[in-house]
Design an enzyme around this catalytic site. Structure first.
Site, PDB file in Angstrom:
ATOM      1  N   ARG A  15       0.798  -1.226   0.000  1.00 19.59           N
ATOM      2  CA  ARG A  15       0.000   0.000   0.000  1.00 19.59           C
ATOM      3  C   ARG A  15       0.835   1.282   0.000  1.00 19.59           C
ATOM      4  O   ARG A  15       0.309   2.369  -0.174  1.00 19.59           O
ATOM      5  CB  ARG A  15      -0.961  -0.010   1.200  1.00 19.59           C
ATOM      6  CG  ARG A  15      -2.193  -0.853   0.932  1.00 19.59           C
ATOM      7  CD  ARG A  15      -3.118  -0.854   2.123  1.00 19.59           C
ATOM      8  NE  ARG A  15      -2.628  -1.749   3.167  1.00 19.59           N
ATOM      9  CZ  ARG A  15      -3.082  -1.753   4.417  1.00 19.59           C
ATOM     10  NH1 ARG A  15      -4.009  -0.877   4.779  1.00 19.59           N
ATOM     11  NH2 ARG A  15      -2.611  -2.602   5.305  1.00 19.59           N
ATOM     12  N   GLY A 140      -5.606  -8.053  15.544  1.00 17.66           N
ATOM     13  CA  GLY A 140      -5.844  -9.267  16.326  1.00 17.66           C
ATOM     14  C   GLY A 140      -6.423  -8.872  17.682  1.00 17.66           C
ATOM     15  O   GLY A 140      -5.995  -7.881  18.271  1.00 17.66           O
ATOM     16  N   ASN A 385      35.079  31.636 -10.592  1.00 15.62           N
ATOM     17  CA  ASN A 385      35.916  30.496 -10.184  1.00 15.62           C
ATOM     18  C   ASN A 385      35.962  29.387 -11.217  1.00 15.62           C
ATOM     19  O   ASN A 385      36.628  28.384 -11.020  1.00 15.62           O
ATOM     20  CB  ASN A 385      35.399  29.917  -8.855  1.00 15.62           C
ATOM     21  CG  ASN A 385      33.970  29.414  -8.968  1.00 15.62           C
ATOM     22  OD1 ASN A 385      33.162  29.962  -9.706  1.00 15.62           O
ATOM     23  ND2 ASN A 385      33.662  28.365  -8.233  1.00 15.62           N
TER      24      ASN A 385
HETATM   25  C1  UD1 Z   1      -0.183  -8.493  13.058  1.00 13.93           C
HETATM   26  C2  UD1 Z   1      -0.723  -9.439  14.125  1.00 13.93           C
HETATM   27  C3  UD1 Z   1      -2.003  -8.834  14.727  1.00 13.93           C
HETATM   28  C4  UD1 Z   1      -1.694  -7.455  15.290  1.00 13.93           C
HETATM   29  C5  UD1 Z   1      -1.056  -6.565  14.221  1.00 13.93           C
HETATM   30  C6  UD1 Z   1      -0.578  -5.303  14.871  1.00 13.93           C
HETATM   31  C7  UD1 Z   1      -0.167 -11.680  13.342  1.00 13.93           C
HETATM   32  C8  UD1 Z   1      -0.689 -12.929  12.757  1.00 13.93           C
HETATM   33  N1  UD1 Z   1      -1.040 -10.708  13.521  1.00 13.93           N
HETATM   34  O1  UD1 Z   1      -1.153  -8.446  12.036  1.00 13.93           O
HETATM   35  O2  UD1 Z   1      -2.490  -9.665  15.757  1.00 13.93           O
HETATM   36  O3  UD1 Z   1      -2.884  -6.872  15.773  1.00 13.93           O
HETATM   37  O4  UD1 Z   1       0.084  -7.221  13.625  1.00 13.93           O
HETATM   38  O5  UD1 Z   1      -0.142  -4.400  13.889  1.00 13.93           O
HETATM   39  O6  UD1 Z   1       0.992 -11.614  13.648  1.00 13.93           O
HETATM   40  N2  UD1 Z   1       6.049 -10.013   8.180  1.00 13.93           N
HETATM   41  C9  UD1 Z   1       7.141 -10.731   7.779  1.00 13.93           C
HETATM   42  N3  UD1 Z   1       6.949 -11.926   7.152  1.00 13.93           N
HETATM   43  C10 UD1 Z   1       5.699 -12.431   6.924  1.00 13.93           C
HETATM   44  C11 UD1 Z   1       4.595 -11.677   7.348  1.00 13.93           C
HETATM   45  C12 UD1 Z   1       4.792 -10.465   7.970  1.00 13.93           C
HETATM   46  O7  UD1 Z   1       8.282 -10.317   7.978  1.00 13.93           O
HETATM   47  O8  UD1 Z   1       5.610 -13.527   6.368  1.00 13.93           O
HETATM   48  C13 UD1 Z   1       6.262  -8.737   8.866  1.00 13.93           C
HETATM   49  C14 UD1 Z   1       5.690  -7.579   8.073  1.00 13.93           C
HETATM   50  O9  UD1 Z   1       6.665  -7.017   7.227  1.00 13.93           O
HETATM   51  C15 UD1 Z   1       5.276  -6.620   9.180  1.00 13.93           C
HETATM   52  C16 UD1 Z   1       4.967  -7.511  10.382  1.00 13.93           C
HETATM   53  O10 UD1 Z   1       5.583  -8.746  10.099  1.00 13.93           O
HETATM   54  O11 UD1 Z   1       6.346  -5.754   9.543  1.00 13.93           O
HETATM   55  C17 UD1 Z   1       3.471  -7.695  10.610  1.00 13.93           C
HETATM   56  O12 UD1 Z   1       2.879  -8.331   9.512  1.00 13.93           O
HETATM   57  P1  UD1 Z   1       1.455  -7.940   8.995  1.00 13.93           P
HETATM   58  O13 UD1 Z   1       1.130  -8.807   7.805  1.00 13.93           O
HETATM   59  O14 UD1 Z   1       1.357  -6.486   8.783  1.00 13.93           O
HETATM   60  O15 UD1 Z   1       0.532  -8.388  10.212  1.00 13.93           O
HETATM   61  P2  UD1 Z   1      -0.893  -7.836  10.571  1.00 13.93           P
HETATM   62  O16 UD1 Z   1      -1.901  -8.449   9.664  1.00 13.93           O
HETATM   63  O17 UD1 Z   1      -0.863  -6.358  10.644  1.00 13.93           O
END
Ligand code: UD1
Ligand code: CA
Length: 456
Positions: A15, A140, A385
């Protein structure tokens, strides 16, 4: 007790619509992930591992100077899978691991310290940071037991109608016993709405093993993550407010903190006054009793005490005590301006030194020059210069008076106590104590207009 940290930063950040990986977007002049690394270090955690995937090379390059380690997550199969990729980093370590994300830079050292202290004190196997929010959509949800202990976290997309009503959200920031975490990661399944391996499921798994878990609610502000440019601006606004408050607490007057843009690493002395519209960047140091009138941009510059600046741009330079700059001056990199100097309106100075008490009051260009003390540059002086191929150096001694509209054709030397007549184009050395005149003598042709019948 030993503690280390893992930062999740492998996600794509779709996004943001950017070719730059999300965690490398800057808030107040510093990459988001570097804010998180610095906060963890300030909290006393030295060992930091970063999970990289999307834009891995770029993330590595831009965090290298902070001396962290990296684990690669080739495919983004979920936050639980991401932590699993840090197995080599965690294996064999005894103690606790803090887990944070690279896109939530507002977390503070105080909160990280509080998380770790609480976790240790209660002897929990896992502690999560949460927040009570009005609109928990997308997050979550934290499900607690009647006695307040944490039972599990359910992702928004997996929530029942009842669970959707809960407004305590998981901040996505945790602290775990390393052994307990490693023992649970293998039990994760991706049998959920998003078909991902959720880190949040570790909570339920530990609970089933009879382990104790805790949760600390913190202000929502600290948990804010960035998924879009709009959220980046919101986060930056909060960070900017914090920075400005810190300076005001240190004795700096900021007339309009909502319109003053000071980057993270800038230092400012007390009794300095900053008007709106100032942009102060990089490793700038501004000492005591300075006044920055509106709309200056100052980058990687040291400004000594008592300096006044109006509507000017100053880059990678040094400005001495009690000097005044502007309005509308442009001081370019590698310039060293002395004490009590006047750099006036529409003056450009590039890679030059200017001695104490020298005045360059208006409409002047000085490039690649060494200028002594107590000189006076007349209006419209130009240091020539550049000959189209090479840049040359000009040297001006002390107490030199340069008449208006003078060209100093480099390389050239003007010695101490000399004068240059207005309108001169100086191409040869001017001796000490001399007056140099380098222009055509004036000729008056009497009656010329009448003779040519040009009179109106
Ligand atoms: C996650 C939490 C959710 C919480 C929220 C808070 C989980 C399953 N859920 O959801 O409970 O309320 O954060 O913001 O963890 N990332 C990786 N590898 C992956 C997936 C994600 O490195 O395979 C990293 C992303 O770059 C990001 C972070 O983990 O920095 C969170 O991932 P994201 O997919 O944004 O999780 P949310 O759905 O926001
Ligand atoms: Ca997120």
């Amino acid at each position: 007790m030993y503690s280390c940290a893992v930062i999740l930063a492998a996600g794509e950040g779709k996004r943001m619509k950017s070719t730059t990986p999300k965690v490398l977007h800057k808030a107040c002049g510093k990459e988001m992930i570097n804010h998180v690394i610095d906060t963890l270090r300030e909290s006393g955690i030295d060992d930091v591992d970063i999970i990289i995937g999307n834009g891995a090379e770029q993330v590595k390059k831009n965090t290298m100077s902070r001396n962290v380690s990296y684990s690669l997550q080739e495919k983004q199969l979920g936050t639980g899978h991401a932590v699993k990729c840090a197995k080599d980093f965690l294996q064999g370590k005894k103690g606790i691991v803090a887990i944070f994300t690279g896109d939530a830079p507002l977390i503070t050292p105080d909160t990280v310290k509080r998380l770790i202290a609480f976790h240790k004190e209660k002897n929990y196997k896992g502690t999560i940071l949460t927040s009570i929010v009005e609109n928990p959509y997308g997050y979550g949800r934290v499900i607690r037991e009647e006695n307040g202990e944490v039972r599990k976290i359910v992702e928004h997309k997996d929530c029942s109608i009842e669970e959707l009503k809960l407004n305590e959200i998981n901040a996505g920031m945790y602290c775990f016993d390393i052994d307990a975490l490693l023992g649970s990661l293998n039990n994760l399944s991706n049998n959920n709405a998003q078909e991902e391996y959720y880190l949040t499921d570790v909570i339920e798994i530990l609970k089933a093993k009879g382990e104790k878990l805790g949760a600390i609610p913190i202000p929502f502000e600290e948990t804010m993550g960035v998924n879009s440019r709009v959220q980046l601006a919101e986060v930056e606004q909060i960070m900017r407010r914090r920075i400005n408050h810190k300076h005001m607490d240190n004795g700096v007057t900021i007339l309009d903190p909502n319109n003053t843009y000071i980057e993270t690493d800038v230092l400012i002395g007390n009794d300095t006054i900053i008007y709106p519209g100032n942009v102060i960047e990089g490793k700038t140091i501004i000492k005591e009793n300075c006044v920055l009138y509106p709309n200056c941009r100052i980058k990687d510059t040291t400004i000594e005490c008592g300096v006044t600046i109006q509507e000017s741009v100053i880059l990678e330079s040094h400005i001495g005590d009690n000097t005044t700059v502007g309005p509308f001056a442009y001081i370019r990199p590698e310039s060293v301006i002395g004490k009590s100097v006047r750099v006036g309106d529409f003056v450009e100075i590039k890679k030059s030194t200017i001695g104490d008490h020298t005045k360059v009051s208006h409409l002047t260009y000085i490039g690649d020059a060494e200028v002594g003390e107590n000189c006076n540059f007349g209006c419209g002086t130009v240091v020539v210069n550049y000959d189209g191929k090479k840049k040359y150096k000009t040297i001006v001694g002390d107490n030199v008076f340069i008449g208006c509209n003078t060209n100093l054709v480099s390389p050239v030397k003007v010695n101490d106590n000399s004068y240059i007549a207005a309108g001169s184009t100086i191409t040869e050395e001017v001796p000490k104590d001399a007056l140099a005149i380098a222009r055509a003598k004036q000729v008056n042709k009497e009656g010329w207009v009448t003779k040519k019948a040009l009179k109106k």
